[in-house]
Write a protein that holds these residues in place. Sequence first.
Motif, PDB file in Angstrom:
ATOM      1  N   UNK A 117       3.954   1.245 -10.139  1.00 14.96           N
ATOM      2  CA  UNK A 117       4.699   2.171  -9.682  1.00 14.96           C
ATOM      3  C   UNK A 117       5.638   3.059 -10.642  1.00 14.96           C
ATOM      4  N   UNK A 130       3.315  -8.338  -8.066  1.00 13.85           N
ATOM      5  CA  UNK A 130       4.112  -7.640  -8.884  1.00 13.85           C
ATOM      6  C   UNK A 130       3.825  -6.435  -9.659  1.00 13.85           C
ATOM      7  N   UNK A 135       4.868  -2.942  -8.441  1.00 16.41           N
ATOM      8  CA  UNK A 135       6.210  -2.400  -8.698  1.00 16.41           C
ATOM      9  C   UNK A 135       6.096  -1.730 -10.080  1.00 16.41           C
ATOM     10  N   UNK A 136       5.374  -2.642 -11.000  1.00 16.80           N
ATOM     11  CA  UNK A 136       5.220  -1.972 -12.397  1.00 16.80           C
ATOM     12  C   UNK A 136       4.608  -0.629 -12.705  1.00 16.80           C
ATOM     13  N   UNK A 143       5.709  -3.700  -0.982  1.00 18.58           N
ATOM     14  CA  UNK A 143       7.321  -3.498  -0.670  1.00 18.58           C
ATOM     15  C   UNK A 143       7.539  -2.289  -0.013  1.00 18.58           C
ATOM     16  N   UNK A 144       8.456  -2.413   1.112  1.00 17.38           N
ATOM     17  CA  UNK A 144       8.755  -1.071   1.611  1.00 17.38           C
ATOM     18  C   UNK A 144       9.433  -0.278   0.675  1.00 17.38           C
ATOM     19  N   UNK A 145      10.073  -0.956  -0.592  1.00 17.53           N
ATOM     20  CA  UNK A 145      10.974  -0.021  -1.218  1.00 17.53           C
ATOM     21  C   UNK A 145       9.878   0.857  -2.184  1.00 17.53           C
ATOM     22  N   UNK A 146       8.596   0.709  -2.135  1.00 19.11           N
ATOM     23  CA  UNK A 146       7.689   1.571  -2.548  1.00 19.11           C
ATOM     24  C   UNK A 146       7.649   2.968  -1.779  1.00 19.11           C
ATOM     25  N   UNK A 147       7.822   3.019  -0.432  1.00 17.89           N
ATOM     26  CA  UNK A 147       7.625   4.000   0.604  1.00 17.89           C
ATOM     27  C   UNK A 147       8.650   5.243   0.316  1.00 17.89           C
ATOM     28  N   UNK A 148       8.674   5.947  -0.663  1.00 21.07           N
ATOM     29  CA  UNK A 148       9.861   6.647  -0.819  1.00 21.07           C
ATOM     30  C   UNK A 148       9.615   8.098  -0.151  1.00 21.07           C
ATOM     31  N   UNK A 196       4.497  -7.313   8.258  1.00 22.86           N
ATOM     32  CA  UNK A 196       4.379  -8.650   7.745  1.00 22.86           C
ATOM     33  C   UNK A 196       4.031  -9.498   8.794  1.00 22.86           C
ATOM     34  N   UNK A 243       5.595  -4.586   3.968  1.00 23.71           N
ATOM     35  CA  UNK A 243       6.328  -5.560   4.422  1.00 23.71           C
ATOM     36  C   UNK A 243       6.772  -5.429   5.904  1.00 23.71           C
ATOM     37  N   UNK A 244       7.049  -4.294   6.421  1.00 25.03           N
ATOM     38  CA  UNK A 244       7.412  -3.989   7.608  1.00 25.03           C
ATOM     39  C   UNK A 244       6.338  -4.664   8.919  1.00 25.03           C
TER      40      UNK A 244
END
Lengths: 547, 381
Positions: B146, B140, B143-144, B180-185, B167, B164-165
Amino acid sequence: MCEGILVQEADLSAFRAKLGSEVEQALPDKKVIRKEDTTYRIISKSVTEYQFIVPFDLPDEERVEVGQIFSIKDHDEARGRRLTFLARVLDIQHGSNYEGNWDTTMKGTQFFDKEQIFNRVFAEPLGCVNCDGSFRRSRTIPTKFSKVSRAERSEFKFLKQVMGDIEIGYLRNGSRLVEEIPVALHSDTIDHHMGVFATTGMGKSNFMKVFAASCMRLAARGESKFGLLIVDPHGEYLKGKGSIKGLMHLKRYRDGLACYSTDQKNSKDPYVEELAISKGEVRPEDVALLYEWSPPQREALDAISRIFEAGNWLEEIQSPDGLERMMQEKFKDSTVNVLVRRIKNILEKNKYIQGRSSLANMLANLQSGKVVLVDIPRMSDRSELFLLSVISRYIMEEYKKDEREGRKNCLITIEEAQRVLGAGSNTSRFETIAREGRKFGVGLCAITQQPKLIDKQLLSQFNTLVIMGLGDRNDRIQLEESAKQDLSTLDIEIQTLEKGEAIVSTLNIPFPVPARIHRFEDYLRRLEKDDANEALISRGGFRPFLE
Amino acid sequence: MKIVHLADSHLGFSSYSRLDQHGQNRIEEMIYSGFDQAIEKIIQLRPDAVVHAGDVFHHVRPKIKPLVIFQRGLFRLAEMGIPVIIISGNHDAPKSYSITGPFRLFEGLRGVHIAQRYKYERFEVGDYNFHCIPFCLEPRDYLTEFERIERSSRDVLVMHGLVESLRSRKMRSVGEHELKDSLLKSDFDYIALGHFHGQTPICANAWYSGSVEYFNFGEAADRKGMLLVDLEKGTVESVQVRPKYMIDCPAVDCSGLSSEEISECLMELCHDYEIRDKMIRINLTNVNRAAYRSIDQGKINRLGAAALYFKIKLQFNDEAERSERPVDRHKLHEEFSNFLRGEASQKRIPKAILDEVVAYGSELMKKAVQSRNIEAFDASQ
Ligand SMILES: Nc1ncnc2c1ncn2[C@@H]1O[C@H](COP(=O)(O)OP(=O)(O)OP(=O)(O)O)[C@@H](O)[C@H]1O
Ligand SMILES: [Mg+2]
């Protein structure tokens, strides 16, 4: 009238007392019938309809309403009777023991006799509960004059046993809540398609958020049985708007949620992934959704998959070489140019089409049972359909492949579903999912304000219906005619449902249940607070025993 | 500004214990020399900075030799005035605060920026901000941490973990964390990733540089090396450090072959692949057991002597069927809760306390297993 005789107040009461005792002496074996003995007792009539009467002038508190559930206690220990019947009010009528037009008499000495008028209540049997608390449909009638009373919490206890794991609201009795009895859908029935119906503003979006929150909770606890896909063209689910909260606010169960967004502002958040679809994942059929096409254009579009490689056509057709190949197939250059121009336009407008793709990840999240939210605010109607089409085709194709062990089912939400599930709509993809998705574990959740526009045969495959206020008679008729459970008797109630109130009809619950859907913001607060004890457990603390 | 991006040096890794004439592990030495070569290559390229995206060392407590090799490289770069940005990875970061990691030795050197405190750190080098998220203790935390990033308009993100992608490419090493892929901005000018050993673009602005070396045969097909990134132009160029030296030969079907034919086949393969100083694995399938046994083992050993590592993987014709059956392996806590639920369904455990016991017990087990893993992992070998 005795003229000239003046009676003192005191004399009058003495006279009355005397008269009373005389009357009672005169009728030694008779008893005065009181209101309490005749009202609230079953008086008729059959296995399919119960009737009882209630006083005609009840205070507001006690008024009987359509939709209320009454319990009929047919108890007589000595004679071995212990059933409790439940019945739902369908209608209420004025009634009296007089015949003829007594109540419209124009002139006379006595207008009416309060003792002889009442309201007659018509109720529909729901079933009966026996002494061990189990519920079944009733094949008999309650004993005449059995006592009727508004059903209490304790009589609804049996409902707890038939409720599922996805909480959406509390049981409602008329307009009152029965807080201890949550209404919850079953995960197991979810791949059988579900429908959410309400006139605008009655609470569809609120319902979806509550539903999604319950799913997130299950997913975060590893108990989820299906992944939920929500494509949100209004941008209202992710973070809400103003005082309206979004799914991201459910911090405790955020692990059960995966977000994708086309909105720069939202995707700045580390929990939100920038939505990306790769060019190879777009097919000519998807592009077809975006424009009206002339017959030759349509033909050219259909030919693309024959002429180009599936993964690369979007690039190739834009090249001079691509034009050549299309022309070799006898398509006019003007036709092809329109195609190419429109494709360029699509790529220009939908910046999320690029090299990377979020789809595989989205799929993995769905298959592990999470809620997947695709946030596409300010996207046009057609672009939204286009995206939904690309995503759902991908999901369907992947689910058709071999089932991986532990793969969860998937429920695809479609907002304004009448656009794609209507009779005669040209988007056969969703109808395909509706018709054959179940075999592969893919279900649809159709949300619409106008069920009357949805193909009737499709509608009849929906096993779970959440019906909120529907003003239009044709909408109600459409639902009543295609629902699996009999809803026809509920017509008046559906018409009079208020914001947030619903009738929930689903397979595992034996009758359509009246519910008050949680207000999302309240439910959020409860989830964050209520489950605090569980957090204690997962931190290694120990709460020795439950009650 | 141009940077060189590399990762996963794993200095100190030694395996397949083949020793050279000085008694040194040949693979370990190979890795040191590869690191030296990488440093020389960087100096040739003259970048404005070097980013190492984690796992400089293979161990939390490296031996002296890898420390020395690393120090030498660092000094070389400093000499040339090339700034270095490093984050710790799952291999070289201790799994608890109480242990001192190897990077503490290199703190405070001029032009050397190391993020190794399980939290986000920002380094300004040239006119770019290098946002570094090193190995964190909990998944976790990425994310925090980031969330603490404040963008300028020139930003590079450095992280270590499996996105993730990818995986499906899980390496199952201890402490492996998923990113998380969501970090790849997309608004970072570049995202330098470490952990995955094959050179791979994840999206337009995010790459795994891959490692320079090979660590197991699963990596035989990977592209290896470093990346030269032009942050202004947004171009990424692959830089090879040394020629490919791992070969996982395609399987040869030996059904019906006699022992002479098999040994001939082996000789041919060794010849074709020029195995000197390479890591090579020959795969033979449907081998007749008796035929293989009668081949002179000494001859086979001599055959592979020139290789850095030589292995013949055999699949005998009498074991074809059973090889592919997947094993149903559960984690300990899953095993435990399955067992209890089974017992409960037999009414041997009261329902009222079942969830309680499962939750508490599983939690204890997870913790026990985790701390066991960490102990094993942090121990110096
Ligand atoms: N169960 C509920 N309890 C209390 N308030 C509710 C409930 N459901 C909806 N509301 C309120 O009603 C308003 C409209 O609800 P919502 O946006 O969900 O309606 P809708 O059917 O989705 O409308 P539209 O057709 O415009 O999309 C909101 O302000 C919401 O807070
Ligand atoms: Mg809405």
